[in-house]
Motif scaffolding. Structure first.
Motif, PDB file in Angstrom:
ATOM      1  N   ASP A   1       0.827  -1.205   0.000  1.00 21.57           N
ATOM      2  CA  ASP A   1       0.000   0.000   0.000  1.00 21.57           C
ATOM      3  C   ASP A   1       0.866   1.263   0.000  1.00 21.57           C
ATOM      4  O   ASP A   1       0.624   2.200  -0.767  1.00 21.57           O
ATOM      5  CB  ASP A   1      -0.917  -0.017   1.226  1.00 21.57           C
ATOM      6  CG  ASP A   1      -2.053   0.983   1.111  1.00 21.57           C
ATOM      7  OD1 ASP A   1      -3.039   0.661   0.444  1.00 21.57           O
ATOM      8  OD2 ASP A   1      -1.932   2.088   1.685  1.00 21.57           O
ATOM      9  N   ARG A   2       1.870   1.277   0.847  1.00 20.40           N
ATOM     10  CA  ARG A   2       2.752   2.455   0.913  1.00 20.40           C
ATOM     11  C   ARG A   2       3.530   2.645  -0.383  1.00 20.40           C
ATOM     12  O   ARG A   2       3.722   3.766  -0.854  1.00 20.40           O
ATOM     13  CB  ARG A   2       3.716   2.310   2.094  1.00 20.40           C
ATOM     14  CG  ARG A   2       4.654   3.498   2.265  1.00 20.40           C
ATOM     15  CD  ARG A   2       5.628   3.293   3.412  1.00 20.40           C
ATOM     16  NE  ARG A   2       6.574   4.410   3.479  1.00 20.40           N
ATOM     17  CZ  ARG A   2       7.613   4.442   4.319  1.00 20.40           C
ATOM     18  NH1 ARG A   2       7.831   3.440   5.152  1.00 20.40           N
ATOM     19  NH2 ARG A   2       8.432   5.484   4.302  1.00 20.40           N
TER      20      ARG A   2
ATOM     21  N   VAL B   1       2.624   1.746  -3.416  1.00 18.57           N
ATOM     22  CA  VAL B   1       1.709   2.252  -4.445  1.00 18.57           C
ATOM     23  C   VAL B   1       1.466   3.748  -4.260  1.00 18.57           C
ATOM     24  O   VAL B   1       1.511   4.533  -5.221  1.00 18.57           O
ATOM     25  CB  VAL B   1       0.386   1.472  -4.413  1.00 18.57           C
ATOM     26  CG1 VAL B   1      -0.667   2.163  -5.288  1.00 18.57           C
ATOM     27  CG2 VAL B   1       0.601   0.050  -4.883  1.00 18.57           C
ATOM     28  N   ARG B   2       1.221   4.162  -3.031  1.00 20.86           N
ATOM     29  CA  ARG B   2       0.936   5.577  -2.773  1.00 20.86           C
ATOM     30  C   ARG B   2       2.142   6.476  -3.033  1.00 20.86           C
ATOM     31  O   ARG B   2       1.990   7.649  -3.352  1.00 20.86           O
ATOM     32  CB  ARG B   2       0.450   5.752  -1.333  1.00 20.86           C
ATOM     33  CG  ARG B   2      -0.898   5.085  -1.059  1.00 20.86           C
ATOM     34  CD  ARG B   2      -1.369   5.345   0.363  1.00 20.86           C
ATOM     35  NE  ARG B   2      -2.561   4.562   0.674  1.00 20.86           N
ATOM     36  CZ  ARG B   2      -3.790   4.919   0.328  1.00 20.86           C
ATOM     37  NH1 ARG B   2      -3.984   6.049  -0.329  1.00 20.86           N
ATOM     38  NH2 ARG B   2      -4.827   4.162   0.646  1.00 20.86           N
ATOM     39  N   THR B   3       3.336   5.927  -2.922  1.00 26.12           N
ATOM     40  CA  THR B   3       4.544   6.712  -3.206  1.00 26.12           C
ATOM     41  C   THR B   3       4.809   6.796  -4.705  1.00 26.12           C
ATOM     42  O   THR B   3       5.238   7.833  -5.215  1.00 26.12           O
ATOM     43  CB  THR B   3       5.756   6.084  -2.492  1.00 26.12           C
ATOM     44  OG1 THR B   3       5.476   5.971  -1.093  1.00 26.12           O
ATOM     45  CG2 THR B   3       7.000   6.956  -2.674  1.00 26.12           C
TER      46      THR B   3
ATOM     47  N   ASN C   1       2.546   6.438  -7.270  1.00 30.45           N
ATOM     48  CA  ASN C   1       1.480   7.019  -8.100  1.00 30.45           C
ATOM     49  C   ASN C   1       1.708   8.476  -8.500  1.00 30.45           C
ATOM     50  O   ASN C   1       1.592   8.820  -9.677  1.00 30.45           O
ATOM     51  CB  ASN C   1       0.128   6.853  -7.416  1.00 30.45           C
ATOM     52  CG  ASN C   1      -0.508   5.510  -7.712  1.00 30.45           C
ATOM     53  OD1 ASN C   1      -0.017   4.761  -8.562  1.00 30.45           O
ATOM     54  ND2 ASN C   1      -1.578   5.184  -7.028  1.00 30.45           N
TER      55      ASN C   1
ATOM     56  N   GLN D   1      -2.285  -3.955  -7.075  1.00 33.04           N
ATOM     57  CA  GLN D   1      -3.215  -3.204  -6.241  1.00 33.04           C
ATOM     58  C   GLN D   1      -3.423  -3.879  -4.893  1.00 33.04           C
ATOM     59  O   GLN D   1      -3.124  -5.057  -4.704  1.00 33.04           O
ATOM     60  CB  GLN D   1      -4.565  -3.042  -6.939  1.00 33.04           C
ATOM     61  CG  GLN D   1      -5.318  -4.328  -7.153  1.00 33.04           C
ATOM     62  CD  GLN D   1      -6.655  -4.139  -7.841  1.00 33.04           C
ATOM     63  OE1 GLN D   1      -7.372  -5.107  -8.052  1.00 33.04           O
ATOM     64  NE2 GLN D   1      -7.014  -2.927  -8.209  1.00 33.04           N
TER      65      GLN D   1
ATOM     66  N   THR E   1      -7.171  -0.961  -0.938  1.00 38.22           N
ATOM     67  CA  THR E   1      -7.421   0.485  -0.826  1.00 38.22           C
ATOM     68  C   THR E   1      -6.861   1.319  -1.974  1.00 38.22           C
ATOM     69  O   THR E   1      -7.283   2.455  -2.168  1.00 38.22           O
ATOM     70  CB  THR E   1      -6.835   1.018   0.498  1.00 38.22           C
ATOM     71  OG1 THR E   1      -5.427   0.738   0.535  1.00 38.22           O
ATOM     72  CG2 THR E   1      -7.518   0.365   1.690  1.00 38.22           C
ATOM     73  N   CYS E   2      -5.910   0.798  -2.715  1.00 38.67           N
ATOM     74  CA  CYS E   2      -5.338   1.619  -3.789  1.00 38.67           C
ATOM     75  C   CYS E   2      -4.781   0.746  -4.913  1.00 38.67           C
ATOM     76  O   CYS E   2      -4.410  -0.413  -4.705  1.00 38.67           O
ATOM     77  CB  CYS E   2      -4.252   2.551  -3.261  1.00 38.67           C
ATOM     78  SG  CYS E   2      -2.903   1.717  -2.421  1.00 38.67           S
TER      79      CYS E   2
ATOM     80  N   LEU F   1      -2.063   0.757  -8.335  1.00 36.79           N
ATOM     81  CA  LEU F   1      -0.919   1.432  -8.948  1.00 36.79           C
ATOM     82  C   LEU F   1      -1.301   1.987 -10.315  1.00 36.79           C
ATOM     83  O   LEU F   1      -1.878   1.291 -11.153  1.00 36.79           O
ATOM     84  CB  LEU F   1       0.249   0.456  -9.096  1.00 36.79           C
ATOM     85  CG  LEU F   1       1.523   1.041  -9.723  1.00 36.79           C
ATOM     86  CD1 LEU F   1       2.162   2.045  -8.774  1.00 36.79           C
ATOM     87  CD2 LEU F   1       2.511  -0.061 -10.063  1.00 36.79           C
TER      88      LEU F   1
END
Length: 495
Positions: free
Chosen positions: A363-364, A366-368, A370, A432, A435-436, A438
């Motif tokens: 998760d972390r 992916v959020r970094t 994106n 993915q 929650t999120c 890529l």
């Protein structure tokens, strides 16, 4: 808790709570009106050459309450809002901002030295000096930028696209494409780069030619900087990191377009500039060499010189790089693609994030990733980039596969696939979590860009730019318009 007090014009003291309440109750739309009106009047007076009127209007704007609160708002909303100067002060609370606005004055103003740091240049071993003013000095620069920018926009070269309101790198690329695409278009290009532009502009030229309060301008230019607890003087240049610096640099370089058009009328010699990088198109190599010498003389008066290693003359069939794009004709057809250096830069950045995230959760990671992926693709979405996006997707997948295998070296390939990649509708290999998801490079669709009118002025042709902004929003909902008429924001290069 320590309670601070601020005096009103009548001498009454106000507490932090009262200051915060006053800031939070500001009607920004109404506060914008007098700033808008005065900036428009300054632009009109500049166009008509009424410099005494320009000076009076600038004085009214700088001393207005509306301009002061907008100056404070600018420095507390931009990316450097949490980066202090040498005094260590930041304005994080509403009371801090209101107190700063009420104390913003040019009376007995003395700029403090700037805090000097060095940041690495992308893909290079060298570092770029950044000078960080204090919050108060930033607000003073933002205040004077509000009064100076209408002059700069009105007197600017029409083919200057860097650090301009409602103009940017895409416009420079689009204009270069228009100049070079035709069968009978100019074949030779002078690629220009000014050596240490921000650091070497002559102070005496700025003092003679910039239409603003000379005592304040001197404070901005002569503040000096502190590095390793030592104070260094600044005898030339305007510091990178100052809000007013890009405007001063643009005004120093404006005029190149006119000397070229006067020297080479109707000879397909066109000038395109973005900050201190520029192009000159020419039908012959000899004309390109003449243009180079004219520009060299122009810069000499301002204390500047061309970079010998970066200023070259190139034929369009061999191609050249400009602002992260490669321009080249293939069998007579001009194509603009992401440059090799830009591709290598994004590959290094993606690899660096994934390598640093070896122990992160999916998760972390992916959020970094994106915002990095979407930022790069948004910058290149208006050119011939579809094939590059596809190749970058493969590079991204391959790097993520290595990341996943390293984490679960004892597991089989099928287990790893089921753990990190999923299928959605008719699409496979989606990296993915619950929650999120890529972003992929190919998620960004190619959308052609149309540049604004060259002679349009954001202060005199406001309705044109407002309608253009609305059309842009309708054509592409994911393109964010971050410029405003009355606050200066430094554009990102996207590289």
């Amino acid at each position: 808790m320590k309670v601070r007090h601020s005096k009103t014009p009548k001498g009454e003291k106000r507490t932090d709570r009262e200051l915060a309440s006053q800031w939070e109750s500001i009607d920004w739309e109404n506060a914008r009106v007098p700033v808008n009106r005065l900036q428009t009047r300054i632009a009109k007076a500049t166009r008509e050459g009424k410099w005494n009127l320009v000076k009076r209007l600038q004085y009214l704007l700088i001393h207005s309450y509306s301009a002061k609160i907008f100056a404070v708002r600018t420095v507390t909303q931009n990316r450097g809002k949490r980066t202090p100067g040498i005094d260590g002060e930041i304005w994080s609370s509403a009371s801090d901002k209101m107190q700063a606005a009420t104390s913003l004055t040019d009376s007995q103003y003395h700029s403090q030295p700037l805090r000097r740091i060095y940041i690495p240049k992308p893909g290079k071993d060298t570092k770029r000096p950044i000078s960080i003013p204090t919050m108060f000095d930033r607000a003073m620069q933002a205040l004077y930028a509000l009064a100076l920018q209408p002059v700069a926009e009105t007197t600017a070269d029409t083919r200057s696209f860097g650090f301009r309101l409602f103009r940017g790198a895409r416009d420079a690329a689009d204009y270069a494409f228009k100049c070079l695409r035709g069968k009978n278009a100019a074949q030779w290009i002078l690629e220009g780069d000014i050596k240490g532009c921000f650091d070497n502009i002559a102070h005496d030229w700025l003092m003679r030619n910039i239409p603003m309060d000379k005592s304040i301008l001197k404070q901005f230019l002569k503040a000096g900087f502190i590095f390793d607890e030592k104070l260094f003087s600044t005898d030339t240049g305007t510091p990178q990191g100052g809000i007013v610096s890009p405007i001063l640099a643009n005004m120093a370089l404006d005029g190149i377009e006119k000397i070229l058009s006067d020297k080479f009328p109707e000879k397909k010699v066109y000038f395109i500039r973005y900050a201190d990088d520029f192009l000159v198109t020419a039908p012959t190599k000899e004309l390109a060499e003449q243009a180079r010498e004219l520009i060299r003389e122009f810069l000499k008066e301002r204390g500047l010189e061309l970079s010998e290693e970066k200023t070259v003359i190139t034929h369009i069939d061999n191609g050249f790089d400009f602002l992260g794009w490669n321009f080249r004709k293939y069998a007579g057809v001009l194509l603009i693609k992401p440059s090799r250096r830009s591709i290598e830069s994004i590959c290094r950045k993606v690899y660096g994030i994934i390598h640093a995230g070896r122990s992160w959760t999916q998760d972390r990671l992916v959020r970094t990733l994106n915002p990095v992926i979407t930022g790069w693709t948004q910058y290149h979405r208006h050119i011939v980039a579809k094939e590059t996006f596809r190749k970058m997707d493969f590079y991204l997948w391959n790097t993520l596969w290595q990341w996943a295998k390293r984490r679960h070296h004892e597991k089989g390939h099928k287990w790893i696939v089921n753990r990190y990649w999923h299928t959605e509708k008719n699409r496979n290999w989606i990296f993915q979590t619950k929650t999120c998801t890529l972003a992929q490079f190919t998620d960004t669709k190619i959308c052609r860009h149309c540049m604004p009118k060259l002679d349009a002025n954001p202060f005199l042709d406001r309705n044109y730019f407002l309608k253009r902004r609305e059309r842009t929003k309708q054509l592409s909902a994911d393109i964010q318009t971050s410029l405003s008429f009355f606050t200066f924001r430094r554009p990102t290069s996207g590289l």
